[in-house]
Structures are given as structure tokens and as C-alpha cells.
Design a protein around this motif. Structure first.
Motif, PDB file in Angstrom:
ATOM      1  N   TRP A   1       1.121  -0.414  -9.544  1.00  0.00           N
ATOM      2  CA  TRP A   1      -0.272  -0.625  -9.149  1.00  0.00           C
ATOM      3  C   TRP A   1      -0.628   0.253  -7.952  1.00  0.00           C
ATOM      4  CZ3 TRP A   1      -4.588  -2.726 -10.994  1.00  0.00           C
ATOM      5  CH2 TRP A   1      -5.658  -2.859 -10.116  1.00  0.00           C
ATOM      6  N   ASN A   2       0.203   0.255  -6.951  1.00  0.00           N
ATOM      7  CA  ASN A   2      -0.079   1.025  -5.741  1.00  0.00           C
ATOM      8  C   ASN A   2      -0.114   2.527  -6.022  1.00  0.00           C
ATOM      9  OD1 ASN A   2      -0.242  -1.284  -4.165  1.00  0.00           O
ATOM     10  ND2 ASN A   2       1.914  -1.214  -3.568  1.00  0.00           N
ATOM     11  N   GLU A   3       0.810   3.010  -6.846  1.00  0.00           N
ATOM     12  CA  GLU A   3       0.929   4.450  -7.049  1.00  0.00           C
ATOM     13  C   GLU A   3       0.035   4.969  -8.181  1.00  0.00           C
ATOM     14  OE1 GLU A   3       5.040   5.339  -7.564  1.00  0.00           O
ATOM     15  OE2 GLU A   3       5.580   4.807  -5.489  1.00  0.00           O
ATOM     16  N   GLU A   4      -0.007   4.236  -9.298  1.00  0.00           N
ATOM     17  CA  GLU A   4      -0.746   4.731 -10.460  1.00  0.00           C
ATOM     18  C   GLU A   4      -2.092   4.044 -10.659  1.00  0.00           C
ATOM     19  OE1 GLU A   4       1.446   5.376 -14.046  1.00  0.00           O
ATOM     20  OE2 GLU A   4       3.358   5.423 -12.983  1.00  0.00           O
ATOM     21  N   GLY A   5      -2.241   2.818 -10.141  1.00  0.00           N
ATOM     22  CA  GLY A   5      -3.548   2.173 -10.144  1.00  0.00           C
ATOM     23  C   GLY A   5      -3.885   1.384 -11.379  1.00  0.00           C
ATOM     24  N   TYR A   6      -2.890   1.052 -12.201  1.00  0.00           N
ATOM     25  CA  TYR A   6      -3.196   0.233 -13.372  1.00  0.00           C
ATOM     26  C   TYR A   6      -1.942  -0.514 -13.810  1.00  0.00           C
ATOM     27  CZ  TYR A   6      -0.640   3.244 -16.657  1.00  0.00           C
ATOM     28  OH  TYR A   6       0.346   3.917 -17.333  1.00  0.00           O
ATOM     29  N   LEU A   7      -2.152  -1.583 -14.588  1.00  0.00           N
ATOM     30  CA  LEU A   7      -1.058  -2.331 -15.190  1.00  0.00           C
ATOM     31  C   LEU A   7      -1.389  -2.575 -16.653  1.00  0.00           C
ATOM     32  CD1 LEU A   7      -0.364  -5.103 -12.507  1.00  0.00           C
ATOM     33  CD2 LEU A   7       0.971  -3.025 -12.911  1.00  0.00           C
ATOM     34  N   LEU A   8      -0.479  -2.260 -17.547  1.00  0.00           N
ATOM     35  CA  LEU A   8      -0.598  -2.574 -18.962  1.00  0.00           C
ATOM     36  C   LEU A   8       0.255  -3.808 -19.221  1.00  0.00           C
ATOM     37  CD1 LEU A   8      -1.479  -2.013 -21.871  1.00  0.00           C
ATOM     38  CD2 LEU A   8       0.415  -0.382 -22.050  1.00  0.00           C
TER      39      LEU A   8
ATOM     40  N   ILE B   1      -3.665  -9.382  -6.614  1.00  0.00           N
ATOM     41  CA  ILE B   1      -4.097  -8.035  -6.249  1.00  0.00           C
ATOM     42  C   ILE B   1      -5.290  -8.062  -5.312  1.00  0.00           C
ATOM     43  CG2 ILE B   1      -5.145  -5.919  -7.162  1.00  0.00           C
ATOM     44  CD1 ILE B   1      -3.491  -6.415  -9.735  1.00  0.00           C
ATOM     45  N   MET B   2      -6.273  -8.917  -5.598  1.00  0.00           N
ATOM     46  CA  MET B   2      -7.553  -8.884  -4.876  1.00  0.00           C
ATOM     47  C   MET B   2      -7.642  -9.858  -3.714  1.00  0.00           C
ATOM     48  SD  MET B   2     -10.407  -8.453  -7.884  1.00  0.00           S
ATOM     49  CE  MET B   2     -11.634  -7.873  -6.692  1.00  0.00           C
ATOM     50  N   GLY B   3      -6.838 -10.924  -3.739  1.00  0.00           N
ATOM     51  CA  GLY B   3      -7.006 -11.996  -2.781  1.00  0.00           C
ATOM     52  C   GLY B   3      -7.942 -13.055  -3.347  1.00  0.00           C
TER      53      GLY B   3
ATOM     54  N   ARG C   1     -14.718   4.734  -0.404  1.00  0.00           N
ATOM     55  CA  ARG C   1     -13.269   4.728  -0.539  1.00  0.00           C
ATOM     56  C   ARG C   1     -12.684   3.547   0.232  1.00  0.00           C
ATOM     57  NH1 ARG C   1     -15.239   8.077  -3.341  1.00  0.00           N
ATOM     58  NH2 ARG C   1     -14.828  10.320  -3.376  1.00  0.00           N
ATOM     59  N   VAL C   2     -11.616   2.980  -0.307  1.00  0.00           N
ATOM     60  CA  VAL C   2     -10.854   1.980   0.440  1.00  0.00           C
ATOM     61  C   VAL C   2      -9.437   2.503   0.585  1.00  0.00           C
ATOM     62  CG1 VAL C   2     -12.259   0.039  -0.324  1.00  0.00           C
ATOM     63  CG2 VAL C   2     -10.273   0.711  -1.672  1.00  0.00           C
ATOM     64  N   ASP C   3      -8.748   2.032   1.601  1.00  0.00           N
ATOM     65  CA  ASP C   3      -7.366   2.428   1.804  1.00  0.00           C
ATOM     66  C   ASP C   3      -6.544   2.044   0.579  1.00  0.00           C
ATOM     67  OD1 ASP C   3      -4.469   1.747   2.791  1.00  0.00           O
ATOM     68  OD2 ASP C   3      -5.328   3.071   4.313  1.00  0.00           O
ATOM     69  N   PRO C   4      -5.630   2.898   0.134  1.00  0.00           N
ATOM     70  CA  PRO C   4      -4.825   2.581  -1.060  1.00  0.00           C
ATOM     71  C   PRO C   4      -4.085   1.257  -0.975  1.00  0.00           C
ATOM     72  CG  PRO C   4      -4.544   4.885  -0.468  1.00  0.00           C
ATOM     73  CD  PRO C   4      -5.334   4.253   0.644  1.00  0.00           C
ATOM     74  N   ASP C   5      -3.741   0.828   0.235  1.00  0.00           N
ATOM     75  CA  ASP C   5      -3.026  -0.437   0.390  1.00  0.00           C
ATOM     76  C   ASP C   5      -3.968  -1.629   0.535  1.00  0.00           C
ATOM     77  OD1 ASP C   5      -0.561   0.868   0.297  1.00  0.00           O
ATOM     78  OD2 ASP C   5      -0.631   1.316   2.439  1.00  0.00           O
ATOM     79  N   SER C   6      -5.278  -1.385   0.512  1.00  0.00           N
ATOM     80  CA  SER C   6      -6.266  -2.449   0.645  1.00  0.00           C
ATOM     81  C   SER C   6      -6.531  -3.106  -0.704  1.00  0.00           C
ATOM     82  CB  SER C   6      -7.569  -1.875   1.199  1.00  0.00           C
ATOM     83  OG  SER C   6      -8.628  -2.806   1.094  1.00  0.00           O
TER      84      SER C   6
ATOM     85  N   PHE D   1      -7.155   8.172 -15.442  1.00  0.00           N
ATOM     86  CA  PHE D   1      -6.520   9.198 -14.629  1.00  0.00           C
ATOM     87  C   PHE D   1      -5.633   8.480 -13.610  1.00  0.00           C
ATOM     88  CE2 PHE D   1      -9.984  11.540 -16.426  1.00  0.00           C
ATOM     89  CZ  PHE D   1      -9.560  12.862 -16.486  1.00  0.00           C
ATOM     90  N   PRO D   2      -4.356   8.241 -13.944  1.00  0.00           N
ATOM     91  CA  PRO D   2      -3.478   7.524 -13.013  1.00  0.00           C
ATOM     92  C   PRO D   2      -3.472   8.192 -11.641  1.00  0.00           C
ATOM     93  CG  PRO D   2      -2.413   7.778 -15.142  1.00  0.00           C
ATOM     94  CD  PRO D   2      -3.655   8.605 -15.188  1.00  0.00           C
ATOM     95  N   GLY D   3      -3.585   7.367 -10.615  1.00  0.00           N
ATOM     96  CA  GLY D   3      -3.600   7.868  -9.242  1.00  0.00           C
ATOM     97  C   GLY D   3      -4.973   8.218  -8.723  1.00  0.00           C
ATOM     98  N   SER D   4      -5.994   8.219  -9.601  1.00  0.00           N
ATOM     99  CA  SER D   4      -7.331   8.601  -9.125  1.00  0.00           C
ATOM    100  C   SER D   4      -7.968   7.539  -8.244  1.00  0.00           C
ATOM    101  CB  SER D   4      -8.248   8.912 -10.314  1.00  0.00           C
ATOM    102  OG  SER D   4      -8.415   7.788 -11.161  1.00  0.00           O
ATOM    103  N   HIS D   5      -7.363   6.348  -8.190  1.00  0.00           N
ATOM    104  CA  HIS D   5      -7.846   5.332  -7.249  1.00  0.00           C
ATOM    105  C   HIS D   5      -7.435   5.679  -5.821  1.00  0.00           C
ATOM    106  CE1 HIS D   5      -3.668   4.382  -7.635  1.00  0.00           C
ATOM    107  NE2 HIS D   5      -3.741   3.334  -6.826  1.00  0.00           N
ATOM    108  N   ARG D   6      -6.387   6.492  -5.678  1.00  0.00           N
ATOM    109  CA  ARG D   6      -5.917   6.892  -4.353  1.00  0.00           C
ATOM    110  C   ARG D   6      -6.547   8.213  -3.909  1.00  0.00           C
ATOM    111  NH1 ARG D   6      -0.906   4.346  -2.855  1.00  0.00           N
ATOM    112  NH2 ARG D   6      -0.506   6.103  -1.462  1.00  0.00           N
TER     113      ARG D   6
END
Length: 287
Positions: free
Chosen positions: A15-22, A104-106, A141-146, A171-176
């Protein structure tokens, strides 16, 4: 009482690196059949569908007596699904998905959108990608760890076993690291770095608003059906429905809260400063 599900260490890294979960097998075969048949049913009833009107801004939906196509395999893009039945209400906080959304979101979240999509095979549709939230949220933008501002849960109701089947393309990683947006040449599913998701009916994908995503061409000869449930942080608001008494009476307290019912009449400060029971209500497992 069931245990609360959380991300594994491997899932959190992805999730942190690629931004998705299947996630595999979230819906069972009976549920897939139910929701698929429900999509066929509701396309014949009044609801919000895209209005192709050049005088209106892009992305606006209007109340239509039926979908643009009454063919079960035809194009469909229906919003505001919750009023169509208890099964759509119960998908709001389905535990094997909702627990991960909260992890993930709180706990300070709302349901922001529901959507049923059918993408038929077409020699003309080229595919497209976008970020959620329109022009404004794309610029934020939000911090990748946020925790993300918004998140989407996509449920597959048909098998997508080969590429060029209307696949969800990301596009994996495009969230970062955001892809620079150029109105004259926006990113498309065939840019370098794009990934077409291969999935079975019943699988689901989680990804944030900032992930570039969208459907590719569908050359499979069969339609792709999906359900989408979006969530946002509480200080944001829903953008495709209003909570009605007719719906609320069929909801649990947690579902009503996720639909925006704070337990009291609106007043200045609502949705910014949360009710005292917010964390307990959102995080307590169903019995």
C-alpha cells in the motif's frame, strides 16, 4: 464478536509503495450473482446517469428514467446505489473490506459515493485514466505516509482474466509521485508504467483518490461489471447522495454515521469536530 481485520505487513508495504491492494474472493459466488442481477434490474429504474450535455461541466449526472441502454450488456454508469436495496446498504461497511478501509484511513470517515459501472466491448472506446475528486483534489498532495483524503473500494462482478478486457488500469506509485497533468495530453492506459489488473469475479481492489486509474479498451467480447464504494475523511462531504429517512431506517448506527448522520442536527463545526462516540462506533466489530 468477530476480530478486527488489519493489513498484514506485506499488504502495508505494498500500500505504501504501490498504492493499491488486490484482495481475492471478497464476495462469494452468490453475492456476485446477486449484485450482477441487481445491476441489470436497476438500469431499468430511475436514477442518476451521466448527462452528455456540452452546456454542463464534465462529470455531472442527471436523474434519468432509465439508463442510456436497456441492454444488460450495454454501457451503464449509475450513481447513488444505497436506496436500491438492503444488500447495497450492507456493502457500506462489509467487514472483510471495511476493516481494511479503517486501518488505512482511520475512523474519521464517511461514505462519499456509490457507483455501478458496466463497460461493454467496443471498438471505439479508447480507455482513459484520471484521479478522483476532479480538478481541485488532483492538485492537492498528502504525505505518502498520511492517511488518504479519499479511498475507493472496487468490486469485480465479472472475470477479467486477460488484458484489453476493460481492465481497471492503474499507475502503481502515482499516489506518491503524481503524473504531471496536461489537459491536451492526459495520461492514458497505454502510457509507460500503466498496469492492467487481472481479477476474478468477487475480487476487490482498494486504492486512494490520488492514484491515476481508469478502464482500458474492452476487446473481450463481454461486458465488465463493477461496483464502487468511495470513502472520504469526515471533514470532506459526500458528493453523490443525500441521506433520506427512507434509507436511514434500514441502516445500523454505524451505517447511518457513514452516511453523514452525526446523531444531532447540523450546526457550525459539524463534521470538523466529531461526535464523542465516533471512534467506538466506527471501529467496534459487528456481533
Amino acid at each position: 464478536m468477530t476480530d478486527v481485520l488489519t493489513l498484514t505487513e506485506e499488504q502495508r508495504t505494498q500500500w505504501n509503495e504501490e498504492g493499491y491492494l488486490l484482495l481475492r474472493g471478497v464476495l462469494n459466488s452468490d453475492e456476485v450473482e446477486l449484485f450482477s442481477s441487481e445491476i441489470d434490474r436497476i438500469r431499468r429504474t430511475p436514477g442518476y446517469e451521466p448527462i452528455f450535455d456540452e452546456s454542463m461541466p464534465i462529470g455531472h449526472y442527471g436523474w434519468l428514467p432509465h439508463a442510456n441502454s436497456l441492454d444488460n450488456d450495454g454501457f451503464m454508469d449509475r450513481r447513488d446505489l444505497v436506496p436500491y436495496g438492503q444488500h447495497f446498504i450492507d456493502l457500506i461497511d462489509r467487514e472483510n473490506m471495511f476493516d481494511l478501509v479503517v486501518d488505512i484511513m482511520g475512523p474519521y470517515i464517511l461514505l462519499s459515493m456509490t457507483q455501478a459501472i458496466v463497460r461493454p466491448p467496443s471498438p471505439k472506446f479508447p480507455g482513459y485514466t484520471h484521479t478522483d475528486g476532479g480538478e481541485a483534489l488532483r492538485r492537492i498532495r498528502v504525505d505518502p505516509d498520511s492517511p488518504p483524503l479519499a479511498l475507493k473500494a472496487l468490486y469485480f462482478l465479472t472475470d477479467v482474466e486477460e488484458e484489453e478486457s476493460g481492465n481497471l488500469t492503474i499507475f502503481p506509485g502515482s499516489h506518491r509521485k503524481q503524473i504531471p497533468y496536461n489537459l491536451d495530453e492526459p495520461p492514458n492506459p497505454y502510457w509507460p508504467g500503466a498496469k492492467q489488473i487481472i481479477a476474478n469475479a468477487g475480487d476487490a481492489v482498494l486504492f486512494p483518490h490520488s492514484m491515476w486509474h481508469g478502464p482500458c479498451r474492452n476487446e473481450s467480447g463481454k461486458p465488465r461489471k463493477t461496483l464502487l464504494y468511495n470513502y472520504c475523511q469526515l471533514f470532506l462531504r459526500q458528493y453523490d447522495f443525500e441521506v433520506t429517512t427512507a434509507v436511514a431506517e434500514f441502516c445500523t448506527p454505524r451505517q447511518r454515521r457513514l452516511l453523514g448522520d452525526l446523531g444531532y442536527d447540523f450546526r457550525p463545526g459539524s463534521y470538523f469536530y466529531v461526535p464523542k462516540d465516533q471512534v467506538e462506533l466506527i471501529t467496534t466489530p459487528l456481533s
